[in-house]
Write a protein that holds these residues in place. Structure first.
Motif, PDB file in Angstrom:
ATOM      1  N   GLU A  42      -6.952   0.841  -3.129  1.00 51.38           N
ATOM      2  CA  GLU A  42      -5.609   1.409  -3.127  1.00 51.38           C
ATOM      3  C   GLU A  42      -4.736   0.621  -4.093  1.00 51.38           C
ATOM      4  O   GLU A  42      -5.138  -0.426  -4.586  1.00 51.38           O
ATOM      5  CB  GLU A  42      -5.047   1.350  -1.713  1.00 51.38           C
ATOM      6  CG  GLU A  42      -5.892   2.148  -0.757  1.00 51.38           C
ATOM      7  CD  GLU A  42      -5.401   1.999   0.664  1.00 51.38           C
ATOM      8  OE1 GLU A  42      -4.670   2.875   1.089  1.00 51.38           O
ATOM      9  OE2 GLU A  42      -5.733   1.019   1.328  1.00 51.38           O
ATOM     10  N   SER A  43      -3.530   1.123  -4.325  1.00 50.96           N
ATOM     11  CA  SER A  43      -2.685   0.431  -5.295  1.00 50.96           C
ATOM     12  C   SER A  43      -2.424  -0.997  -4.837  1.00 50.96           C
ATOM     13  O   SER A  43      -2.238  -1.252  -3.655  1.00 50.96           O
ATOM     14  CB  SER A  43      -1.368   1.173  -5.516  1.00 50.96           C
ATOM     15  OG  SER A  43      -0.902   1.720  -4.315  1.00 50.96           O
ATOM     16  N   LEU A 254     -11.467   3.923   4.472  1.00 50.83           N
ATOM     17  CA  LEU A 254     -11.096   4.721   3.299  1.00 50.83           C
ATOM     18  C   LEU A 254     -11.737   6.100   3.385  1.00 50.83           C
ATOM     19  O   LEU A 254     -11.093   7.117   3.144  1.00 50.83           O
ATOM     20  CB  LEU A 254     -11.592   4.048   2.022  1.00 50.83           C
ATOM     21  CG  LEU A 254     -10.685   3.119   1.248  1.00 50.83           C
ATOM     22  CD1 LEU A 254     -11.337   2.767  -0.076  1.00 50.83           C
ATOM     23  CD2 LEU A 254      -9.336   3.748   0.992  1.00 50.83           C
ATOM     24  N   SER A 257     -10.083   8.359   5.780  1.00 51.05           N
ATOM     25  CA  SER A 257      -8.694   8.704   5.484  1.00 51.05           C
ATOM     26  C   SER A 257      -8.586   9.884   4.540  1.00 51.05           C
ATOM     27  O   SER A 257      -7.502  10.386   4.301  1.00 51.05           O
ATOM     28  CB  SER A 257      -7.969   7.523   4.835  1.00 51.05           C
ATOM     29  OG  SER A 257      -7.990   6.425   5.682  1.00 51.05           O
ATOM     30  N   PRO A 270      -6.637   7.153  10.227  1.00 50.74           N
ATOM     31  CA  PRO A 270      -5.995   6.266   9.255  1.00 50.74           C
ATOM     32  C   PRO A 270      -6.250   4.790   9.559  1.00 50.74           C
ATOM     33  O   PRO A 270      -6.511   4.422  10.703  1.00 50.74           O
ATOM     34  CB  PRO A 270      -4.512   6.590   9.389  1.00 50.74           C
ATOM     35  CG  PRO A 270      -4.363   7.551  10.478  1.00 50.74           C
ATOM     36  CD  PRO A 270      -5.681   7.818  11.103  1.00 50.74           C
ATOM     37  N   ILE A 271      -6.168   3.979   8.506  1.00 56.18           N
ATOM     38  CA  ILE A 271      -6.204   2.536   8.703  1.00 56.18           C
ATOM     39  C   ILE A 271      -4.782   2.116   9.056  1.00 56.18           C
ATOM     40  O   ILE A 271      -3.851   2.459   8.333  1.00 56.18           O
ATOM     41  CB  ILE A 271      -6.632   1.816   7.417  1.00 56.18           C
ATOM     42  CG1 ILE A 271      -7.910   2.438   6.858  1.00 56.18           C
ATOM     43  CG2 ILE A 271      -6.799   0.325   7.651  1.00 56.18           C
ATOM     44  CD1 ILE A 271      -8.288   1.936   5.488  1.00 56.18           C
ATOM     45  N   GLY A 273      -1.318  -0.062   9.407  1.00 51.40           N
ATOM     46  CA  GLY A 273      -0.680  -1.045   8.532  1.00 51.40           C
ATOM     47  C   GLY A 273      -0.744  -0.640   7.075  1.00 51.40           C
ATOM     48  O   GLY A 273      -1.109   0.464   6.731  1.00 51.40           O
ATOM     49  N   ARG A 290      -5.660  -5.686   9.520  1.00 54.56           N
ATOM     50  CA  ARG A 290      -5.741  -4.226   9.669  1.00 54.56           C
ATOM     51  C   ARG A 290      -7.078  -3.787  10.268  1.00 54.56           C
ATOM     52  O   ARG A 290      -7.316  -2.602  10.452  1.00 54.56           O
ATOM     53  CB  ARG A 290      -5.571  -3.553   8.304  1.00 54.56           C
ATOM     54  CG  ARG A 290      -4.232  -3.831   7.648  1.00 54.56           C
ATOM     55  CD  ARG A 290      -4.152  -3.197   6.268  1.00 54.56           C
ATOM     56  NE  ARG A 290      -3.994  -1.744   6.336  1.00 54.56           N
ATOM     57  CZ  ARG A 290      -4.038  -0.966   5.280  1.00 54.56           C
ATOM     58  NH1 ARG A 290      -4.255  -1.466   4.087  1.00 54.56           N
ATOM     59  NH2 ARG A 290      -3.875   0.333   5.399  1.00 54.56           N
TER      60      ARG A 290
ATOM     61  N   ASP B 195      -0.980   6.024  -0.976  1.00 53.54           N
ATOM     62  CA  ASP B 195      -2.382   5.648  -0.938  1.00 53.54           C
ATOM     63  C   ASP B 195      -3.074   6.342   0.214  1.00 53.54           C
ATOM     64  O   ASP B 195      -2.449   6.640   1.228  1.00 53.54           O
ATOM     65  CB  ASP B 195      -2.499   4.128  -0.733  1.00 53.54           C
ATOM     66  CG  ASP B 195      -2.346   3.391  -2.037  1.00 53.54           C
ATOM     67  OD1 ASP B 195      -2.919   3.860  -3.023  1.00 53.54           O
ATOM     68  OD2 ASP B 195      -1.665   2.362  -2.063  1.00 53.54           O
ATOM     69  N   VAL B 196      -4.374   6.547   0.076  1.00 48.53           N
ATOM     70  CA  VAL B 196      -5.062   7.368   1.073  1.00 48.53           C
ATOM     71  C   VAL B 196      -4.913   6.864   2.505  1.00 48.53           C
ATOM     72  O   VAL B 196      -4.711   7.658   3.420  1.00 48.53           O
ATOM     73  CB  VAL B 196      -6.569   7.585   0.768  1.00 48.53           C
ATOM     74  CG1 VAL B 196      -6.735   8.681  -0.239  1.00 48.53           C
ATOM     75  CG2 VAL B 196      -7.244   6.325   0.360  1.00 48.53           C
ATOM     76  N   SER B 197      -4.989   5.562   2.714  1.00 51.64           N
ATOM     77  CA  SER B 197      -4.929   5.090   4.099  1.00 51.64           C
ATOM     78  C   SER B 197      -3.534   5.341   4.685  1.00 51.64           C
ATOM     79  O   SER B 197      -3.382   5.681   5.849  1.00 51.64           O
ATOM     80  CB  SER B 197      -5.310   3.623   4.199  1.00 51.64           C
ATOM     81  OG  SER B 197      -4.329   2.798   3.642  1.00 51.64           O
ATOM     82  N   VAL B 198      -2.517   5.209   3.844  1.00 49.34           N
ATOM     83  CA  VAL B 198      -1.144   5.450   4.282  1.00 49.34           C
ATOM     84  C   VAL B 198      -0.876   6.949   4.389  1.00 49.34           C
ATOM     85  O   VAL B 198      -0.189   7.418   5.298  1.00 49.34           O
ATOM     86  CB  VAL B 198      -0.157   4.779   3.300  1.00 49.34           C
ATOM     87  CG1 VAL B 198       1.265   5.019   3.737  1.00 49.34           C
ATOM     88  CG2 VAL B 198      -0.440   3.293   3.205  1.00 49.34           C
TER      89      VAL B 198
END
Lengths: 335, 333
Positions: A42-43, A254, A257, A270-271, A273, A290, B195-198
């Motif tokens: 992720e970013s 991931l 998600s 979802p993960i 945090g 997390r 982001d995917v998890s968020v």
């Protein structure tokens, strides 16, 4: 397969007002000829900085503080500026996410395409022009003779990205780094561009290092996958290993998600945090706040890399337990 | 799979009738109108209470303009918007206020819509200042309740927008949208920048709010995976035109329009399947200022015939509840 790029224990730091910040923490990987390595995360996970470290284009406040980058066996991370400049384009080149910001709006496509050819190959302008038209043909741009005299704003997003690819391939590099090459594009155009990169990779036997956050893109183009989280490599393996037998809780998170288009009953998991900032001090495993499996050892000691199978590396204390859970269906990677 | 018609006992919340939105192109020294960008071309549809209708399409297909037109953020060129059986497209500013409370929007980038120098709590309080006559104390309490509702904490009240992560900012955007108990929310690419998890967290939040408050969503997105997960029905748009509308199950299992088929085929799947045959569309989206004659998709359509270049296909119900606009609807490509 012949190893093209080798990165060993790379650490990249940035000088900031809050002191030195490590964006890439002890990351090792390699890319072979004709292979696509996808770096996912992720970013803020350090995937772009890893690629910029390889090509030597770090911002002025960033530097490689330890580790090495080798291209065809020769270290390149400490090359002087001029020599590194000769490497870029001819040996390693890069395409960026947003072609409009990477292309110069006041110069024609042709000018920007001829530039690397004239600089690196020392050929005449007319010869470079001829080669430029060939390159545009190669990346599937219709009417290349007309397009070569146009400006970037006259092209569509997909066309611009094709031009970027043509420029990157102008001096037939051995390694192509693609940093989110399709993120700014629509799906139908994205499919065209991914096909094109795959096709060219096979034709020119290049190594490709693709940076992306999209698990779908990874499954489509990768031979091998490296998953990064908060500057660390958490898992690495072949694409089928990662998707069918993920071992790190973050990789599983991931995968869970991303909504699946083909599965109507898919339930998102979802993960909790969000990604920690680079300055945040986390003892032990970077993912532990997390992670739903986290135990005391995860909070105290950073996990080493476990090589579970040929080429499958996972950095988690509990990978065996996680694997068991996945096998018994307590934790499903819904794929 | 059989396409289920929408349940007859569902009440229509929103109805669009021949909605058109053209943007004039001005040029020359006198800035005369030289043509129009047909952003939304003749859209008619119904949205039922408590449902999520997804709107998908590539950039420039008019999906965002459609959302803005429904809310009255864009003046319609033609057509009618009925909300709870009242026509709302020509209302005066004051009359509109009543509907503003009921219809809200969540934007893609909430950071762009937040004042960087205003504390989040105060920004959210403004909603109540505008629409209610609560006392300062009541306002503060309502805002704290709202923050709690979207998974933020009381301590976030005093923080500035830059102190939040992308996901948290989107939660603030959601808090603002639900502040006045709306019944209809337009989500314009609400999770695309995350982001995917968020993204998964925010989708879950939107779903739980929908159940709790019986919300209806118009969910504008380019991500078909998200739409499949989140929505009940889907509308596919291409170049300002509606090309297909159906239930999520029906449309994804049995896409009728060639564009929908190609779109579904083009999505990279997060599964390793080698040797999968994909439909690849050639070429780019045509310029919406100069759309092709006949069927707007004929320039890229693999099964286009001569008649497609001349005749614009009608919007028709192919199966119960499953609409499409194609002369060769149902042909597999």
């Amino acid at each position: 397969m012949e190893t093209l790029l080798e990165v060993n224990n790379l650490v990249t730091e940035f000088r900031t007002a809050d002191g030195n910040v490590q964006a890439v923490r002890d990351v090792s990987f390699s890319v072979a000829k004709g292979e696509t390595l996808c770096i996912v995360g992720e970013s803020g996970c350090g995937k772009s900085i890893t690629s910029l470290s390889v090509i030597g284009l770090l911002p002025s406040n960033g530097s490689i503080t330890s580790g090495e980058v080798k291209y065809e066996g020769k270290p390149i991370h400490n090359l002087p500026f001029e020599q590194m400049r000769k490497m870029r384009g001819t040996k390693i080149s890069m395409i960026f996410q947003e072609p409009m910001t990477a292309l110069n709006p006041v110069l024609t496509v042709g000018y920007q395409l001829r530039e690397p050819l004239i600089l690196h190959h020392k050929i005449s302008k007319s010869a470079a022009n001829k080669q430029g038209i060939e390159l545009l043909k190669q990346v599937g741009i219709p009417y290349p003779e007309k397009r070569i005299n146009q400006y970037p704003h006259e092209l569509s997003g997909g066309m611009r990205q094709r031009v970027m690819i043509a420029i990157a391939l102008a001096c037939s590099p051995g390694l192509l780094i693609a940093d989110e090459p399709t993120t700014a594009l629509d799906v139908t155009i994205q499919a065209q561009i991914l096909d094109l990169i795959n096709e060219l990779k096979e034709k020119l036997n290049m190594g490709v290092m693709m940076i992306t956050h999209d698990m779908g893109v990874v499954a489509e183009v990768a031979d091998r996958v490296m998953v990064m989280y908060a500057g660390k490599k958490v898992e690495e393996g072949t694409v089928s290993e990662i998707f069918e037998n993920p071992k790190h809780p973050y990789t599983i998170g991931l995968l869970n998600s991303v909504p699946n288009v083909d599965d109507p009953d898919f339930e998102l998991e979802p993960i909790p945090g969000s990604m920690p900032s680079l300055t945040e001090q986390i003892s032990g495993c970077r993912f532990n706040p997390r992670c739903k499996f986290a135990t005391d050892i995860c909070r105290e000691i950073a996990p080493p890399e476990f090589s579970t199978k040929e080429g499958h590396i996972v950095s988690c204390w509990l990978h065996e337990k996680v694997e068991e859970e996945v096998k018994h269906g307590h934790l499903t990677a819904q794929i | 799979m059989v396409t289920l018609p929408p349940k007859s006992d569902q009440k229509i919340l929103l109805e669009l009738n021949g909605v058109k939105k053209y943007f004039p192109i001005k040029g020359g020294i006198l800035k005369r109108v030289q043509g129009h960008v047909k952003a939304v071309e003749d859209v008619s549809l119904q949205l039922y209470e408590g449902e999520s209708l997804g709107v998908v399409g590539e950039s420039g297909c008019g999906k965002s303009t459609l959302g803005r037109a429904i809310l009255g953020l864009e003046e319609l060129t033609e057509g009618k918007v009925r909300y709870k059986n009242e026509e709302i497209q020509d209302l005066k500013r004051k009359e509109k206020l009543k509907f503003v409370k009921e219809m809200q929007m969540i934007f893609q980038d909430p950071f762009a819509s937040l004042n960087p120098r205003q504390r989040i709590g105060h920004a959210l309080e403004e909603v109540f200042t505008m629409h209610t006559n609560m006392s300062a104390k009541e306002k503060r309490k309502s805002v704290i309740d709202l923050l709690d509702e979207v998974g933020l904490k009381e301590e976030h009240f005093e923080k500035y927008p830059h102190e939040f992560s992308g996901g948290q900012r989107q939660r603030i955007g959601i808090a603002r949208a639900i502040a006045l108990n709306p019944s209809f929310i337009i989500c314009d690419e609400a999770v695309s920048a995350l982001d995917v998890s968020v993204q998964a967290q925010v989708l879950k939040l939107l779903k739980s709010l929908q159940e709790k408050y019986k919300l209806s969503y118009l969910f504008i997105s380019h991500d078909l995976g998200v739409v499949r997960y989140f929505c009940d029905r889907v509308l596919v748009m291409y170049l300002g035109n509606t090309v297909e509308l159906g239930t999520v199950q029906g449309l994804f299992a049995n896409p009728i329009h060639p564009y929908t088929q190609a779109l579904l085929s083009a999505i990279p799947r997060p599964t390793v399947q080698k040797n999968l045959k994909r439909i690849r569309l050639q070429g780019d989206l045509p310029n919406p200022a100069n759309p092709p004659s006949g069927c707007p998709f004929h320039t890229r359509c693999p099964i286009a015939q001569d008649m497609c270049k001349v005749d614009k296909p009608a919007w028709q119900e192919i199966e119960p509840g499953h609409f499409a606009a194609c002369h060769f609807a149902g042909t597999k490509i």
